[in-house]
Motif scaffolding. Sequence first.
Motif, PDB file in Angstrom:
ATOM      1  N   PHE A  98       0.831  -1.210   0.000  1.00 30.81           N
ATOM      2  CA  PHE A  98       0.000   0.000   0.000  1.00 30.81           C
ATOM      3  C   PHE A  98       0.865   1.259   0.000  1.00 30.81           C
ATOM      4  CE2 PHE A  98      -3.036  -3.150   1.714  1.00 30.81           C
ATOM      5  CZ  PHE A  98      -4.004  -3.039   0.722  1.00 30.81           C
ATOM      6  N   ALA A  99       1.978   1.187   0.722  1.00 27.20           N
ATOM      7  CA  ALA A  99       2.893   2.333   0.744  1.00 27.20           C
ATOM      8  C   ALA A  99       3.436   2.597  -0.657  1.00 27.20           C
ATOM      9  CB  ALA A  99       4.037   2.072   1.719  1.00 27.20           C
ATOM     10  N   ALA A 100       3.835   1.533  -1.342  1.00 35.13           N
ATOM     11  CA  ALA A 100       4.373   1.671  -2.693  1.00 35.13           C
ATOM     12  C   ALA A 100       3.326   2.280  -3.625  1.00 35.13           C
ATOM     13  CB  ALA A 100       4.830   0.313  -3.221  1.00 35.13           C
ATOM     14  N   LEU A 101       2.109   1.786  -3.472  1.00 35.69           N
ATOM     15  CA  LEU A 101       0.999   2.274  -4.285  1.00 35.69           C
ATOM     16  C   LEU A 101       0.805   3.777  -4.114  1.00 35.69           C
ATOM     17  CD1 LEU A 101      -1.339   0.562  -5.799  1.00 35.69           C
ATOM     18  CD2 LEU A 101      -2.727   1.284  -3.896  1.00 35.69           C
ATOM     19  N   ARG A 102       0.757   4.209  -2.854  1.00 29.08           N
ATOM     20  CA  ARG A 102       0.567   5.646  -2.580  1.00 29.08           C
ATOM     21  C   ARG A 102       1.715   6.473  -3.136  1.00 29.08           C
ATOM     22  NH1 ARG A 102      -1.262   5.869   3.769  1.00 29.08           N
ATOM     23  NH2 ARG A 102      -2.831   4.233   3.612  1.00 29.08           N
ATOM     24  N   LEU A 103       2.921   5.989  -2.940  1.00 31.69           N
ATOM     25  CA  LEU A 103       4.091   6.754  -3.379  1.00 31.69           C
ATOM     26  C   LEU A 103       4.116   6.892  -4.897  1.00 31.69           C
ATOM     27  CD1 LEU A 103       6.664   5.151  -0.933  1.00 31.69           C
ATOM     28  CD2 LEU A 103       6.107   7.600  -1.013  1.00 31.69           C
ATOM     29  N   LEU A 104       3.775   5.814  -5.576  1.00 30.36           N
ATOM     30  CA  LEU A 104       3.800   5.863  -7.041  1.00 30.36           C
ATOM     31  C   LEU A 104       2.717   6.794  -7.575  1.00 30.36           C
ATOM     32  CD1 LEU A 104       4.520   2.102  -7.772  1.00 30.36           C
ATOM     33  CD2 LEU A 104       6.030   4.033  -8.303  1.00 30.36           C
ATOM     34  N   GLU A 105       1.567   6.774  -6.922  1.00 26.92           N
ATOM     35  CA  GLU A 105       0.499   7.690  -7.331  1.00 26.92           C
ATOM     36  C   GLU A 105       0.931   9.130  -7.097  1.00 26.92           C
ATOM     37  OE1 GLU A 105      -3.422   4.809  -7.089  1.00 26.92           O
ATOM     38  OE2 GLU A 105      -3.029   6.174  -5.400  1.00 26.92           O
ATOM     39  N   ARG A 106       1.615   9.310  -5.984  1.00 26.38           N
ATOM     40  CA  ARG A 106       2.120  10.639  -5.677  1.00 26.38           C
ATOM     41  C   ARG A 106       3.155  11.087  -6.718  1.00 26.38           C
ATOM     42  NH1 ARG A 106       4.200  12.445   0.259  1.00 26.38           N
ATOM     43  NH2 ARG A 106       5.186  14.372  -0.458  1.00 26.38           N
ATOM     44  N   ALA A 107       3.853  10.124  -7.278  1.00 25.98           N
ATOM     45  CA  ALA A 107       4.837  10.434  -8.319  1.00 25.98           C
ATOM     46  C   ALA A 107       4.171  10.629  -9.674  1.00 25.98           C
ATOM     47  CB  ALA A 107       5.882   9.334  -8.394  1.00 25.98           C
ATOM     48  N   GLY A 108       2.845  10.639  -9.675  1.00 26.82           N
ATOM     49  CA  GLY A 108       2.122  10.980 -10.893  1.00 26.82           C
ATOM     50  C   GLY A 108       1.777   9.813 -11.791  1.00 26.82           C
ATOM     51  N   ALA A 109       1.855   8.614 -11.258  1.00 25.14           N
ATOM     52  CA  ALA A 109       1.574   7.457 -12.113  1.00 25.14           C
ATOM     53  C   ALA A 109       0.162   6.931 -11.878  1.00 25.14           C
ATOM     54  CB  ALA A 109       2.579   6.354 -11.824  1.00 25.14           C
ATOM     55  N   GLN A 110      -0.312   6.236 -12.898  1.00 24.71           N
ATOM     56  CA  GLN A 110      -1.565   5.516 -12.735  1.00 24.71           C
ATOM     57  C   GLN A 110      -1.170   4.073 -12.410  1.00 24.71           C
ATOM     58  OE1 GLN A 110      -3.787   5.102 -16.341  1.00 24.71           O
ATOM     59  NE2 GLN A 110      -5.223   3.683 -15.367  1.00 24.71           N
ATOM     60  N   VAL A 111      -1.505   3.631 -11.198  1.00 29.95           N
ATOM     61  CA  VAL A 111      -0.971   2.342 -10.736  1.00 29.95           C
ATOM     62  C   VAL A 111      -2.019   1.244 -10.788  1.00 29.95           C
ATOM     63  CG1 VAL A 111       0.262   1.179  -8.867  1.00 29.95           C
ATOM     64  CG2 VAL A 111       0.505   3.647  -9.167  1.00 29.95           C
ATOM     65  N   VAL A 112      -1.628   0.125 -11.358  1.00 25.56           N
ATOM     66  CA  VAL A 112      -2.503  -1.040 -11.411  1.00 25.56           C
ATOM     67  C   VAL A 112      -1.778  -2.209 -10.749  1.00 25.56           C
ATOM     68  CG1 VAL A 112      -3.689  -2.671 -12.952  1.00 25.56           C
ATOM     69  CG2 VAL A 112      -3.539  -0.243 -13.568  1.00 25.56           C
ATOM     70  N   VAL A 113      -2.517  -2.977  -9.969  1.00 29.00           N
ATOM     71  CA  VAL A 113      -1.938  -4.185  -9.385  1.00 29.00           C
ATOM     72  C   VAL A 113      -2.528  -5.383 -10.124  1.00 29.00           C
ATOM     73  CG1 VAL A 113      -1.646  -5.551  -7.281  1.00 29.00           C
ATOM     74  CG2 VAL A 113      -1.758  -3.055  -7.139  1.00 29.00           C
ATOM     75  N   PRO A 114      -1.818  -5.924 -11.099  1.00 26.84           N
ATOM     76  CA  PRO A 114      -2.403  -7.016 -11.896  1.00 26.84           C
ATOM     77  C   PRO A 114      -2.752  -8.219 -11.032  1.00 26.84           C
ATOM     78  CG  PRO A 114      -0.382  -6.201 -12.910  1.00 26.84           C
ATOM     79  CD  PRO A 114      -0.458  -5.593 -11.539  1.00 26.84           C
ATOM     80  N   ASP A 115      -3.920  -8.748 -11.274  1.00 27.66           N
ATOM     81  CA  ASP A 115      -4.439  -9.844 -10.479  1.00 27.66           C
ATOM     82  C   ASP A 115      -3.731 -11.161 -10.795  1.00 27.66           C
ATOM     83  OD1 ASP A 115      -6.245 -10.894  -8.651  1.00 27.66           O
ATOM     84  OD2 ASP A 115      -7.522 -11.645 -10.284  1.00 27.66           O
ATOM     85  N   GLN A 116      -3.101 -11.206 -11.954  1.00 24.55           N
ATOM     86  CA  GLN A 116      -2.496 -12.466 -12.393  1.00 24.55           C
ATOM     87  C   GLN A 116      -1.111 -12.721 -11.800  1.00 24.55           C
ATOM     88  OE1 GLN A 116      -4.041 -14.977 -14.302  1.00 24.55           O
ATOM     89  NE2 GLN A 116      -5.712 -13.671 -13.572  1.00 24.55           N
ATOM     90  N   GLN A 117      -0.644 -11.837 -10.926  1.00 27.26           N
ATOM     91  CA  GLN A 117       0.712 -12.021 -10.407  1.00 27.26           C
ATOM     92  C   GLN A 117       0.739 -12.850  -9.129  1.00 27.26           C
ATOM     93  OE1 GLN A 117       2.539  -8.620  -8.408  1.00 27.26           O
ATOM     94  NE2 GLN A 117       0.628  -7.488  -8.709  1.00 27.26           N
ATOM     95  N   THR A 118       1.852 -13.548  -8.948  1.00 26.62           N
ATOM     96  CA  THR A 118       2.079 -14.241  -7.673  1.00 26.62           C
ATOM     97  C   THR A 118       3.513 -14.022  -7.211  1.00 26.62           C
ATOM     98  OG1 THR A 118       2.630 -16.290  -8.836  1.00 26.62           O
ATOM     99  CG2 THR A 118       0.371 -16.061  -8.041  1.00 26.62           C
ATOM    100  N   CYS A 119       4.467 -14.487  -8.022  1.00 26.79           N
ATOM    101  CA  CYS A 119       5.861 -14.483  -7.592  1.00 26.79           C
ATOM    102  C   CYS A 119       6.737 -14.358  -8.838  1.00 26.79           C
ATOM    103  CB  CYS A 119       6.148 -15.785  -6.857  1.00 26.79           C
ATOM    104  SG  CYS A 119       7.885 -16.073  -6.545  1.00 26.79           S
ATOM    105  N   CYS A 120       7.956 -13.876  -8.661  1.00 28.11           N
ATOM    106  CA  CYS A 120       8.832 -13.655  -9.812  1.00 28.11           C
ATOM    107  C   CYS A 120       9.600 -14.899 -10.238  1.00 28.11           C
ATOM    108  CB  CYS A 120       9.827 -12.536  -9.515  1.00 28.11           C
ATOM    109  SG  CYS A 120      10.999 -12.974  -8.201  1.00 28.11           S
ATOM    110  N   GLY A 121       9.613 -15.926  -9.389  1.00 34.68           N
ATOM    111  CA  GLY A 121      10.273 -17.176  -9.763  1.00 34.68           C
ATOM    112  C   GLY A 121      11.646 -17.390  -9.158  1.00 34.68           C
ATOM    113  N   GLN A 122      12.080 -16.466  -8.305  1.00 40.71           N
ATOM    114  CA  GLN A 122      13.413 -16.631  -7.716  1.00 40.71           C
ATOM    115  C   GLN A 122      13.625 -17.949  -6.974  1.00 40.71           C
ATOM    116  OE1 GLN A 122      15.716 -13.244  -5.817  1.00 40.71           O
ATOM    117  NE2 GLN A 122      13.655 -12.414  -5.926  1.00 40.71           N
TER     118      GLN A 122
END
Lengths: 256, 418
Positions: free
Chosen positions: A26-50
């Motif tokens: 949520f913090a990241a979301l707020r900060l990115l919006e504050r930086a002027g971006a339109q932020v979407v959290v894609p539902d299809q994500q889980t993990c990067c595979g590391q």
Amino acid sequence: MIQKKPPKIGLFITCMVDLMRPSVGFAALRLLERAGAQVVVPDQQTCCGQPAYNSGDFSNTKIIARAVINAFEDFDHVIAPSGSCTGMIRMHYVDVFKDDEAWRLRAEKLAAKTFELTEYLAEHLDLSQNITTFEHTVAYHDSCTSRRELNVVDQPRKLMAAVGGLTLNELSDTETCCGFGGLFSIKFPDVSDAIAKTKIECVQDTKAEVLTGADLGCLVKQAGQLKKAGSKVRVFHIAEILAGMADGPGLADEGT
Amino acid sequence: MSRLPEYDDLRDRAKAIKAHTLDNLDTYLEQFEANVIKAGGKVHWARDDVEAAQIIVEICKSVEAKTVTKGKSMIAEEIGLNAQLRKNGIEPIETDLGEYIIQLRDEPPSHIIAPAFHISKEQVAETFLEHHVEQSPDRDLSEPTSLVHEARQELRQKFLNADVGITGANVLVAQTGTGLIVTNEGNGDLTQSLPRVHIALSSIEKVVPTLEDADTILRLLARTATGQEMSVYTTFFSGAKRAGDLDGPSQFHMVMLDNRRSELLGGPLHDVLSCIRCGACINHCPIYAKVSGHAYGWVYPGPIGSILTPHFVGVDEAHLLPNACTMCGRCEEVCPVRIPLPKLLRTWRGRAYDAGHPGGLHRLGLNVWAWLAVRPALYRLVVRPAVVILKWLGKMRPYDLPSPQGSTFMDRYKRGER
């Protein structure tokens, strides 16, 4: 005048943030919006595979990497509040698909627009005035992936310099690993703990009240060791501090 | 490093020299051999450890050697030379101080540059008191200088009595048939110049084309190994004593070990052959710093060892080594010849995984998790109870597993929280 369209950002939440500490997301979301971006959290994500990649399971890594590419390749930027997940997507997917031309090209395109959170914010937030206030002395842990894979070292410091009341007490050793290492800490807990112990001694030497960093894994590891050592140092992800959300319990604190 | 502003240029040059040499290894090895012969030496090619040890034992026997002095050599460790010499009635005497100490203690080295790294000066004093029985038992060995002085005293006569001197070689120069060693104690010089016979033992990837190339490697080697600008002694040796030379060995033998190194050429692990054995990756590895050298179970410890050992002893035996790493990347950062060590370690992880390591529950867990990871809807159903379990586990073991905050980000986000 033509209004510049805000960039569309796909926020990669990371499995650890999803499971352990949603407030970072949520913090990241707020900060990115504050930086002027339109932020979407894609539902299809889980993990990067590391976990698969670092275990040598390259076929599962490919399957997961394809899913991430599918979920994120249409955004202008992909941002993750983690150096290691960003490193995975930006530096390693291309290697994962080195024998698969079509996917390698898609991986390259995704890599070119994937950034670690502080890296993006340092560039896009207005730092001429304070972002927020945080009246504490803070030690910053550079994760090895941020430092070495992404060369993200100055950016978090620039951001912290724009936080009112925050004093940065640098660690005497900012280059040594904290011992987390993903599954390493599960496979070799004793060695992991021993490395972390040295690290948190270094943290305690700074006399900082708060430890922060941009990788939740490293912070979880050190928070546990700090508590074990009876330390009062509180641990927050840097996004929480920057978004003014570091007023509740820190990692491993009572009440989380 | 601030005193060497050209450090990064040197690294690039060294990397290029190594890459070029490895691409033309056959040419340079043949050139090296021809020039060693021209200088009055003999070259012996050893396919593996057994053959190399045999060659050296035969040379020693041919000159009826009773004792041999030895300079520090990791290749000698690799081929188990001391055991083979002893089996054949030949006494090997280590002359590098660290090697001398661990030889007295009958221990293997724990570091490729500092073999007795794991031993305190008090333990060294105890060892000397136990072994140097002809000296006064009341002598004061509390200071490092008195230890060094005593070791020097003990070794001096051994240098003079030795029939054969065996050294390693840090670099081999194809252009001149020269080998070179760096030491800080001068023991290498006495080992190679006093006895009648000098045997140099090295491996095929140590060759470089020219003296100038050797110079580039030298400028990096001591810096990254011990932080010195140059080692105290840098010794070049070419062939045997010539007519008119005042001293030197009357026989010079160069033993060149392959031991499956040539199998690595052109493969995914090719770059590991660039290693100049400076030990920088070992010195900076957080794992090594905690577990020390013996924990790696074979000749070469640290990151470089975790890449070499599975090749030499097999991945079934050594699969834990490439996995015992946090992938922090420090080794690659400090490597003077820019070997991508984490990448090579990951290559081994892949091979280990393909060979069934890890197995059992660990493997099952990884597979289940990966299967879920590409089924987001199902994944979310499963992580919901997982968070509850984590929370419970976090209460049981708060230091290992700090408690999660509560529901997952995805659930809260979907409920409209921002």
